[in-house]
Scaffold this motif. Sequence first.
Motif, PDB file in Angstrom:
ATOM      1  N   LEU A 166       0.832  -1.207   0.000  1.00 23.05           N
ATOM      2  CA  LEU A 166       0.000   0.000   0.000  1.00 23.05           C
ATOM      3  C   LEU A 166       0.866   1.255   0.000  1.00 23.05           C
ATOM      4  O   LEU A 166       0.570   2.234  -0.705  1.00 23.05           O
ATOM      5  N   MET A 167       1.949   1.236   0.768  1.00 22.65           N
ATOM      6  CA  MET A 167       2.850   2.396   0.807  1.00 22.65           C
ATOM      7  C   MET A 167       3.479   2.617  -0.566  1.00 22.65           C
ATOM      8  O   MET A 167       3.619   3.771  -1.022  1.00 22.65           O
ATOM      9  N   ASP A 168       3.832   1.536  -1.257  1.00 27.88           N
ATOM     10  CA  ASP A 168       4.403   1.661  -2.604  1.00 27.88           C
ATOM     11  C   ASP A 168       3.377   2.207  -3.592  1.00 27.88           C
ATOM     12  O   ASP A 168       3.725   2.989  -4.493  1.00 27.88           O
ATOM     13  N   MET A 169       2.112   1.819  -3.434  1.00 29.27           N
ATOM     14  CA  MET A 169       1.059   2.357  -4.300  1.00 29.27           C
ATOM     15  C   MET A 169       0.891   3.850  -4.061  1.00 29.27           C
ATOM     16  O   MET A 169       0.745   4.637  -5.016  1.00 29.27           O
ATOM     17  N   ASP A 217       3.184   5.965  -2.892  1.00 30.59           N
ATOM     18  CA  ASP A 217       4.375   6.663  -3.407  1.00 30.59           C
ATOM     19  C   ASP A 217       4.363   6.729  -4.933  1.00 30.59           C
ATOM     20  O   ASP A 217       4.761   7.749  -5.523  1.00 30.59           O
ATOM     21  N   THR A 218       3.910   5.645  -5.580  1.00 37.15           N
ATOM     22  CA  THR A 218       3.856   5.612  -7.055  1.00 37.15           C
ATOM     23  C   THR A 218       2.869   6.640  -7.580  1.00 37.15           C
ATOM     24  O   THR A 218       3.162   7.392  -8.516  1.00 37.15           O
ATOM     25  N   ALA A 219       1.672   6.683  -6.967  1.00 37.72           N
ATOM     26  CA  ALA A 219       0.659   7.643  -7.415  1.00 37.72           C
ATOM     27  C   ALA A 219       1.094   9.078  -7.140  1.00 37.72           C
ATOM     28  O   ALA A 219       0.843   9.985  -7.943  1.00 37.72           O
ATOM     29  N   ASP A 220       1.759   9.289  -6.030  1.00 35.83           N
ATOM     30  CA  ASP A 220       2.184  10.638  -5.646  1.00 35.83           C
ATOM     31  C   ASP A 220       3.314  11.150  -6.538  1.00 35.83           C
ATOM     32  O   ASP A 220       3.335  12.318  -6.955  1.00 35.83           O
ATOM     33  N   SER A 221       4.255  10.252  -6.885  1.00 33.25           N
ATOM     34  CA  SER A 221       5.425  10.671  -7.668  1.00 33.25           C
ATOM     35  C   SER A 221       5.228  10.522  -9.174  1.00 33.25           C
ATOM     36  O   SER A 221       5.955  11.139  -9.962  1.00 33.25           O
ATOM     37  N   GLY A 222       4.272   9.671  -9.568  1.00 35.31           N
ATOM     38  CA  GLY A 222       4.085   9.410 -10.994  1.00 35.31           C
ATOM     39  C   GLY A 222       5.169   8.524 -11.571  1.00 35.31           C
ATOM     40  O   GLY A 222       5.404   8.520 -12.786  1.00 35.31           O
ATOM     41  N   SER A 223       5.847   7.775 -10.689  1.00 36.93           N
ATOM     42  CA  SER A 223       6.932   6.899 -11.130  1.00 36.93           C
ATOM     43  C   SER A 223       6.867   5.578 -10.382  1.00 36.93           C
ATOM     44  O   SER A 223       6.625   5.542  -9.174  1.00 36.93           O
ATOM     45  N   ALA A 224       7.110   4.490 -11.125  1.00 33.57           N
ATOM     46  CA  ALA A 224       7.127   3.159 -10.509  1.00 33.57           C
ATOM     47  C   ALA A 224       8.504   2.813  -9.962  1.00 33.57           C
ATOM     48  O   ALA A 224       8.692   1.740  -9.387  1.00 33.57           O
ATOM     49  N   HIS A 225       9.459   3.718 -10.122  1.00 37.51           N
ATOM     50  CA  HIS A 225      10.828   3.450  -9.651  1.00 37.51           C
ATOM     51  C   HIS A 225      10.979   3.639  -8.140  1.00 37.51           C
ATOM     52  O   HIS A 225      12.025   3.302  -7.581  1.00 37.51           O
ATOM     53  N   VAL A 226       9.946   4.154  -7.492  1.00 39.60           N
ATOM     54  CA  VAL A 226      10.063   4.456  -6.058  1.00 39.60           C
ATOM     55  C   VAL A 226       9.690   3.264  -5.174  1.00 39.60           C
ATOM     56  O   VAL A 226       9.847   3.347  -3.950  1.00 39.60           O
ATOM     57  N   VAL A 227       9.202   2.186  -5.773  1.00 44.46           N
ATOM     58  CA  VAL A 227       8.721   1.062  -4.960  1.00 44.46           C
ATOM     59  C   VAL A 227       9.880   0.421  -4.185  1.00 44.46           C
ATOM     60  O   VAL A 227      11.004   0.329  -4.689  1.00 44.46           O
ATOM     61  N   LYS A 228       9.584  -0.007  -2.968  1.00 47.28           N
ATOM     62  CA  LYS A 228      10.598  -0.599  -2.104  1.00 47.28           C
ATOM     63  C   LYS A 228      10.370  -2.083  -1.865  1.00 47.28           C
ATOM     64  O   LYS A 228      11.268  -2.786  -1.419  1.00 47.28           O
ATOM     65  N   GLY A 229       9.144  -2.546  -2.118  1.00 44.98           N
ATOM     66  CA  GLY A 229       8.843  -3.962  -1.925  1.00 44.98           C
ATOM     67  C   GLY A 229       9.407  -4.803  -3.050  1.00 44.98           C
ATOM     68  O   GLY A 229       9.926  -4.281  -4.050  1.00 44.98           O
ATOM     69  N   THR A 230       9.311  -6.127  -2.891  1.00 50.24           N
ATOM     70  CA  THR A 230       9.797  -7.061  -3.913  1.00 50.24           C
ATOM     71  C   THR A 230       8.606  -7.563  -4.725  1.00 50.24           C
ATOM     72  O   THR A 230       7.667  -8.145  -4.167  1.00 50.24           O
ATOM     73  N   TYR A 231       8.654  -7.357  -6.035  1.00 51.08           N
ATOM     74  CA  TYR A 231       7.535  -7.725  -6.902  1.00 51.08           C
ATOM     75  C   TYR A 231       8.049  -8.419  -8.150  1.00 51.08           C
ATOM     76  O   TYR A 231       9.173  -8.152  -8.606  1.00 51.08           O
ATOM     77  N   ASN A 232       7.209  -9.281  -8.714  1.00 52.17           N
ATOM     78  CA  ASN A 232       7.578  -9.924  -9.969  1.00 52.17           C
ATOM     79  C   ASN A 232       7.221  -9.006 -11.146  1.00 52.17           C
ATOM     80  O   ASN A 232       6.624  -7.929 -10.964  1.00 52.17           O
ATOM     81  N   GLU A 233       7.576  -9.442 -12.330  1.00 55.56           N
ATOM     82  CA  GLU A 233       7.387  -8.609 -13.520  1.00 55.56           C
ATOM     83  C   GLU A 233       5.911  -8.277 -13.746  1.00 55.56           C
ATOM     84  O   GLU A 233       5.557  -7.147 -14.100  1.00 55.56           O
ATOM     85  N   TYR A 234       5.053  -9.272 -13.527  1.00 55.75           N
ATOM     86  CA  TYR A 234       3.614  -9.059 -13.733  1.00 55.75           C
ATOM     87  C   TYR A 234       3.076  -7.999 -12.765  1.00 55.75           C
ATOM     88  O   TYR A 234       2.315  -7.109 -13.153  1.00 55.75           O
ATOM     89  N   GLN A 235       3.485  -8.074 -11.516  1.00 57.94           N
ATOM     90  CA  GLN A 235       3.021  -7.106 -10.523  1.00 57.94           C
ATOM     91  C   GLN A 235       3.548  -5.705 -10.819  1.00 57.94           C
ATOM     92  O   GLN A 235       2.832  -4.707 -10.612  1.00 57.94           O
ATOM     93  N   MET A 236       4.784  -5.618 -11.314  1.00 55.14           N
ATOM     94  CA  MET A 236       5.365  -4.310 -11.621  1.00 55.14           C
ATOM     95  C   MET A 236       4.590  -3.593 -12.729  1.00 55.14           C
ATOM     96  O   MET A 236       4.542  -2.356 -12.773  1.00 55.14           O
ATOM     97  N   ARG A 237       3.958  -4.371 -13.606  1.00 51.46           N
ATOM     98  CA  ARG A 237       3.162  -3.740 -14.670  1.00 51.46           C
ATOM     99  C   ARG A 237       2.017  -2.918 -14.087  1.00 51.46           C
ATOM    100  O   ARG A 237       1.646  -1.873 -14.636  1.00 51.46           O
ATOM    101  N   PHE A 238       1.449  -3.395 -12.970  1.00 51.75           N
ATOM    102  CA  PHE A 238       0.371  -2.633 -12.341  1.00 51.75           C
ATOM    103  C   PHE A 238       0.895  -1.332 -11.767  1.00 51.75           C
ATOM    104  O   PHE A 238       0.227  -0.283 -11.863  1.00 51.75           O
ATOM    105  N   PHE A 239       2.072  -1.355 -11.167  1.00 51.47           N
ATOM    106  CA  PHE A 239       2.658  -0.114 -10.661  1.00 51.47           C
ATOM    107  C   PHE A 239       2.929   0.853 -11.814  1.00 51.47           C
ATOM    108  O   PHE A 239       2.737   2.067 -11.679  1.00 51.47           O
ATOM    109  N   GLN A 240       3.387   0.323 -12.950  1.00 53.45           N
ATOM    110  CA  GLN A 240       3.655   1.165 -14.117  1.00 53.45           C
ATOM    111  C   GLN A 240       2.373   1.782 -14.674  1.00 53.45           C
ATOM    112  O   GLN A 240       2.348   2.951 -15.065  1.00 53.45           O
ATOM    113  N   ARG A 241       1.290   0.996 -14.675  1.00 53.67           N
ATOM    114  CA  ARG A 241      -0.008   1.518 -15.144  1.00 53.67           C
ATOM    115  C   ARG A 241      -0.500   2.620 -14.211  1.00 53.67           C
ATOM    116  O   ARG A 241      -1.039   3.640 -14.647  1.00 53.67           O
TER     117      ARG A 241
END
Length: 449
Positions: free
Chosen positions: A413-416, A418-442
């Motif tokens: 939730l904290m990564d979500m 930070d992603t929405a606030d910054s507009g970047s998926a590079h700020v995530v701190k948790g460990t995610y697979n490629e499929y999950q990272m696509r959601f952060f990018q979207r």
Amino acid sequence: MKQKNEINTILQYAESSREWAGPLQSLGATDQIPEAMTTSVSYLCRLAYVYLRAALWGHDYEKYIGLTYEALRLAKKCQTQDKESMSVRCVAYVYYSEYLQYTQISKKFPRCQREKRETYLTKAFTCYEYLLKQDASLYDSFRYAYLLYRAAEDFCLTWPMTKRKRLKEEAFSQFSQILRGWKELSAEDQKRHERLFHKTCYNIGRCGLALLQGQSWLQKEFLMVLASPPKAAKQAERKQILRWVLYGLEEARKGAGLPEIAEDLVAVAHQNQPYPPQAGDIYYSLGKAYECAVTLRLSDLPQDDTERAERYYTYACEIDRQRRLDKQPVTGFTHMYAALFRLYYSQRELEKFAAAWQCYGADIPFTADLRTICAVRWYFYRGEYDQARTALQNYIDDAKWLPGLSEKKTQSLMDMIDTADSGSAHVVKGTYNEYQMRFFQRLAKQAQA
């Protein structure tokens, strides 16, 4: 002959009344199996059912479960080919009950030496699979399907998710076969097995929902905030499952005498159900089914189905709240409220979300995980990311992790946020697979738009 008539009368009373102490005493079977019953497979199997009831609901599990298995041993010893299915059916039911009641028995009789949970399950599967190849009854088919479904949802068993999904698919197939065969029964047989029909309907609904809602917690959270979530694969197959789910749950509703449009929820809340599940469970499951149709984009009328989901979730909440206020028994869970809040949030109905929270929060002691998730979602949707972080950080600082919001989920939730606030998926701190990272990018692209 008189003795046989007396034995039959007592056993019939035990079967119809579900009592065990009186019948066992009348048979002289409280401490041992009477000699007159040791050569009849029918008597021994019927007696085993009575002993099993005494073991499960009485105060001397070891004694009566021992007599249960002794009766089954004698039945197998004297069985003939034409009686084999009868004794196997009885054995199957004993293992079926031992597995389903495993936790309750272990808590009630902690010092008893018992086999492992999975051992009872495996033995029950073996027996029912044998019966399905011979002359399985409707109850055999139902119990086998129910075992498959319960095993798939049993996280005390260390099975991979692929196996769990396969078991759910097998259970769903078994339930649907029972319902297809139902139409071929005579009116008399349908009346006689009416309770089994409605139990099958309810469980195909629950099992089908488990198949449809295969997304992870993180994926479901993203589906609520993304403006245009990706369309699920295998839509035709999912629609077929959904049709069975809705058919089953609507039939379960009718069988329980519950109105589609409830004008007096107080009366419904206190309505005596002829059998489980209770009114709130059926309405909650119906709400879940219609919400699922909309969320997975399977609905042809999403607005209508959203309204149905809201109505049924509201009924489930009102019934639970009314029973709590009247000091009536409830499950103690608050999943129906969480579902209604989630529906309003996913539909961007913040005014209804706030109204429902005020309405139910005054009477229901919501746990910290639900309170935190709702606060985070509220602030997130309003773009108040600092407040969302604060609400989440307060929960983290308290360090009292609850099932609805684990340490891993709080990081997601904290990564979500930070992603929405910054507009970047590079700020995530948790460990995610490629499929999950696509959601952060979207989510990042959506924030930039």
